[in-house]
Design a protein around this motif. Sequence first.
Motif, PDB file in Angstrom:
ATOM      1  N   GLY A  96       0.818  -1.210   0.000  1.00 31.73           N
ATOM      2  CA  GLY A  96       0.000   0.000   0.000  1.00 31.73           C
ATOM      3  C   GLY A  96       0.849   1.256   0.000  1.00 31.73           C
ATOM      4  N   ALA A  97       1.936   1.232   0.780  1.00 29.81           N
ATOM      5  CA  ALA A  97       2.845   2.379   0.807  1.00 29.81           C
ATOM      6  C   ALA A  97       3.521   2.570  -0.547  1.00 29.81           C
ATOM      7  CB  ALA A  97       3.888   2.201   1.905  1.00 29.81           C
ATOM      8  N   LEU A  98       3.879   1.480  -1.212  1.00 29.97           N
ATOM      9  CA  LEU A  98       4.488   1.584  -2.538  1.00 29.97           C
ATOM     10  C   LEU A  98       3.492   2.102  -3.572  1.00 29.97           C
ATOM     11  CD1 LEU A  98       6.684  -1.639  -2.669  1.00 29.97           C
ATOM     12  CD2 LEU A  98       7.440   0.731  -2.415  1.00 29.97           C
ATOM     13  N   LEU A  99       2.232   1.725  -3.428  1.00 28.34           N
ATOM     14  CA  LEU A  99       1.200   2.221  -4.330  1.00 28.34           C
ATOM     15  C   LEU A  99       0.997   3.726  -4.153  1.00 28.34           C
ATOM     16  CD1 LEU A  99      -0.690   1.099  -6.489  1.00 28.34           C
ATOM     17  CD2 LEU A  99      -2.399   0.754  -4.716  1.00 28.34           C
ATOM     18  N   ILE A 100       1.009   4.178  -2.909  1.00 27.85           N
ATOM     19  CA  ILE A 100       0.902   5.613  -2.644  1.00 27.85           C
ATOM     20  C   ILE A 100       2.142   6.338  -3.157  1.00 27.85           C
ATOM     21  CG2 ILE A 100       0.855   7.338  -0.788  1.00 27.85           C
ATOM     22  CD1 ILE A 100      -0.990   5.419   0.735  1.00 27.85           C
ATOM     23  N   LEU A 101       3.311   5.743  -2.996  1.00 34.90           N
ATOM     24  CA  LEU A 101       4.550   6.341  -3.481  1.00 34.90           C
ATOM     25  C   LEU A 101       4.547   6.467  -5.007  1.00 34.90           C
ATOM     26  CD1 LEU A 101       7.306   7.375  -2.483  1.00 34.90           C
ATOM     27  CD2 LEU A 101       8.192   5.076  -2.894  1.00 34.90           C
ATOM     28  N   LEU A 102       3.954   5.510  -5.691  1.00 33.30           N
ATOM     29  CA  LEU A 102       3.831   5.594  -7.147  1.00 33.30           C
ATOM     30  C   LEU A 102       2.997   6.806  -7.551  1.00 33.30           C
ATOM     31  CD1 LEU A 102       4.144   4.412 -10.020  1.00 33.30           C
ATOM     32  CD2 LEU A 102       2.114   3.037  -9.541  1.00 33.30           C
ATOM     33  N   HIS A 103       1.919   7.059  -6.839  1.00 32.18           N
ATOM     34  CA  HIS A 103       1.082   8.212  -7.161  1.00 32.18           C
ATOM     35  C   HIS A 103       1.771   9.522  -6.785  1.00 32.18           C
ATOM     36  CE1 HIS A 103      -1.943   5.397  -8.251  1.00 32.18           C
ATOM     37  NE2 HIS A 103      -2.163   4.991  -7.010  1.00 32.18           N
ATOM     38  N   VAL A 104       2.583   9.491  -5.741  1.00 32.00           N
ATOM     39  CA  VAL A 104       3.360  10.683  -5.385  1.00 32.00           C
ATOM     40  C   VAL A 104       4.377  10.991  -6.474  1.00 32.00           C
ATOM     41  CG1 VAL A 104       5.063  11.577  -3.735  1.00 32.00           C
ATOM     42  CG2 VAL A 104       2.989  10.486  -2.903  1.00 32.00           C
ATOM     43  N   PHE A 105       5.019   9.963  -7.017  1.00 36.24           N
ATOM     44  CA  PHE A 105       5.956  10.178  -8.127  1.00 36.24           C
ATOM     45  C   PHE A 105       5.234  10.699  -9.368  1.00 36.24           C
ATOM     46  CE2 PHE A 105       9.186   7.048  -6.284  1.00 36.24           C
ATOM     47  CZ  PHE A 105       9.951   8.079  -5.767  1.00 36.24           C
ATOM     48  N   THR A 106       4.002  10.273  -9.579  1.00 35.63           N
ATOM     49  CA  THR A 106       3.217  10.794 -10.694  1.00 35.63           C
ATOM     50  C   THR A 106       2.949  12.284 -10.503  1.00 35.63           C
ATOM     51  OG1 THR A 106       2.161   8.638 -10.955  1.00 35.63           O
ATOM     52  CG2 THR A 106       1.074  10.504 -11.978  1.00 35.63           C
ATOM     53  N   ILE A 107       2.629  12.676  -9.286  1.00 34.65           N
ATOM     54  CA  ILE A 107       2.409  14.096  -8.996  1.00 34.65           C
ATOM     55  C   ILE A 107       3.706  14.881  -9.184  1.00 34.65           C
ATOM     56  CG2 ILE A 107       1.908  15.711  -7.115  1.00 34.65           C
ATOM     57  CD1 ILE A 107      -0.191  13.690  -6.145  1.00 34.65           C
ATOM     58  N   LEU A 108       4.823  14.347  -8.724  1.00 31.53           N
ATOM     59  CA  LEU A 108       6.109  15.024  -8.907  1.00 31.53           C
ATOM     60  C   LEU A 108       6.469  15.171 -10.385  1.00 31.53           C
ATOM     61  CD1 LEU A 108       8.282  13.470  -6.059  1.00 31.53           C
ATOM     62  CD2 LEU A 108       7.311  15.770  -6.181  1.00 31.53           C
ATOM     63  N   GLY A 109       6.134  14.162 -11.188  1.00 37.22           N
ATOM     64  CA  GLY A 109       6.381  14.253 -12.627  1.00 37.22           C
ATOM     65  C   GLY A 109       5.550  15.346 -13.276  1.00 37.22           C
ATOM     66  N   ALA A 110       4.299  15.488 -12.859  1.00 40.95           N
ATOM     67  CA  ALA A 110       3.447  16.540 -13.417  1.00 40.95           C
ATOM     68  C   ALA A 110       3.921  17.923 -12.988  1.00 40.95           C
ATOM     69  CB  ALA A 110       1.997  16.318 -13.005  1.00 40.95           C
ATOM     70  N   VAL A 111       4.350  18.044 -11.739  1.00 46.45           N
ATOM     71  CA  VAL A 111       4.858  19.327 -11.258  1.00 46.45           C
ATOM     72  C   VAL A 111       6.162  19.686 -11.967  1.00 46.45           C
ATOM     73  CG1 VAL A 111       5.811  20.490  -9.220  1.00 46.45           C
ATOM     74  CG2 VAL A 111       3.678  19.222  -9.045  1.00 46.45           C
ATOM     75  N   SER A 112       7.036  18.710 -12.163  1.00 48.00           N
ATOM     76  CA  SER A 112       8.281  18.999 -12.884  1.00 48.00           C
ATOM     77  C   SER A 112       8.007  19.334 -14.339  1.00 48.00           C
ATOM     78  CB  SER A 112       9.260  17.823 -12.773  1.00 48.00           C
ATOM     79  OG  SER A 112       8.795  16.713 -13.517  1.00 48.00           O
ATOM     80  N   GLY A 113       6.916  18.798 -14.912  1.00 45.48           N
ATOM     81  CA  GLY A 113       6.543  19.174 -16.276  1.00 45.48           C
ATOM     82  C   GLY A 113       6.113  20.622 -16.365  1.00 45.48           C
ATOM     83  N   CYS A 114       5.339  21.062 -15.385  1.00 44.21           N
ATOM     84  CA  CYS A 114       4.933  22.475 -15.360  1.00 44.21           C
ATOM     85  C   CYS A 114       6.144  23.374 -15.151  1.00 44.21           C
ATOM     86  CB  CYS A 114       3.893  22.716 -14.273  1.00 44.21           C
ATOM     87  SG  CYS A 114       2.312  21.935 -14.611  1.00 44.21           S
ATOM     88  N   ALA A 115       7.090  22.942 -14.313  1.00 36.40           N
ATOM     89  CA  ALA A 115       8.306  23.721 -14.092  1.00 36.40           C
ATOM     90  C   ALA A 115       9.192  23.728 -15.334  1.00 36.40           C
ATOM     91  CB  ALA A 115       9.075  23.166 -12.904  1.00 36.40           C
ATOM     92  N   ALA A 116       9.197  22.628 -16.071  1.00 36.51           N
ATOM     93  CA  ALA A 116      10.011  22.570 -17.295  1.00 36.51           C
ATOM     94  C   ALA A 116       9.500  23.546 -18.335  1.00 36.51           C
ATOM     95  CB  ALA A 116      10.008  21.151 -17.861  1.00 36.51           C
ATOM     96  N   VAL A 117       8.190  23.674 -18.432  1.00 36.08           N
ATOM     97  CA  VAL A 117       7.621  24.608 -19.399  1.00 36.08           C
ATOM     98  C   VAL A 117       7.838  26.043 -18.943  1.00 36.08           C
ATOM     99  CG1 VAL A 117       5.449  25.395 -20.398  1.00 36.08           C
ATOM    100  CG2 VAL A 117       5.963  22.989 -20.334  1.00 36.08           C
ATOM    101  N   SER A 118       7.765  26.281 -17.649  1.00 42.57           N
ATOM    102  CA  SER A 118       7.917  27.642 -17.128  1.00 42.57           C
ATOM    103  C   SER A 118       9.355  28.125 -17.227  1.00 42.57           C
ATOM    104  CB  SER A 118       7.474  27.705 -15.673  1.00 42.57           C
ATOM    105  OG  SER A 118       6.125  27.380 -15.570  1.00 42.57           O
ATOM    106  N   ASN A 119      10.306  27.306 -16.802  1.00 40.00           N
ATOM    107  CA  ASN A 119      11.703  27.721 -16.778  1.00 40.00           C
ATOM    108  C   ASN A 119      12.391  27.543 -18.121  1.00 40.00           C
ATOM    109  OD1 ASN A 119      11.398  28.312 -14.102  1.00 40.00           O
ATOM    110  ND2 ASN A 119      12.296  26.400 -13.389  1.00 40.00           N
ATOM    111  N   GLY A 120      12.073  26.482 -18.813  1.00 42.23           N
ATOM    112  CA  GLY A 120      12.705  26.217 -20.096  1.00 42.23           C
ATOM    113  C   GLY A 120      14.096  25.629 -19.991  1.00 42.23           C
ATOM    114  N   THR A 121      14.507  25.202 -18.806  1.00 45.86           N
ATOM    115  CA  THR A 121      15.843  24.635 -18.665  1.00 45.86           C
ATOM    116  C   THR A 121      15.811  23.149 -18.973  1.00 45.86           C
ATOM    117  OG1 THR A 121      15.505  24.223 -16.319  1.00 45.86           O
ATOM    118  CG2 THR A 121      16.526  26.319 -16.923  1.00 45.86           C
TER     119      THR A 121
END
Length: 188
Positions: free
Chosen positions: A52-77
Amino acid sequence: MGLYVINNNNDTTKKHHHIHKLFLLCNYILLGAASSCIFLTLSLRLFPSLCGALLILLHVFTILGAVSGCAAVSNGTNRWYSAHMVLNVLTAIFQGSVSVLIFTSTSSFLTRLDSYVREENGGVILKLGGGLGGVIFFLEWVVLTLAFFLKYYDIVEGNNNNGNGVGVRNEKVQNDEDLKDWSLAFKV
């Protein structure tokens, strides 16, 4: 937040702007779906178990990937872009495999999770989470494709920051700067 569009008359700039908006929309939907999966997982009351903890961690990594995508578009680095691509590919693979595992063997997967919820209710909640996992799998590949096109249009338009703040120059500007070094006799 986002990229600034300088010339709206250019066809590639319009495409870039539309892809940018679609990319952000898909990332926001991805954030909502992943947080919904976390709440569904928590409603199964399986946080004390390792699976269960690994399943929650998978969804947390999905959220981190989406946030890093928004940051990638904003910063352009390139650093945020690379982190976004790596996180989305890995989470897409795991989200798809967990979704298939949920739908093919719901009861054995539920017993493996050590849930305290009745099996009938847990199966319904788990299938809802598996359906959202399938949606997340599809959206992550859409986001990866859109991120590729955003990077492509950045390079075509010359907005690519190579990590050091220097953009790609077009040929006319480069030729004008080369002419400054020549003597007056060669300039016509």
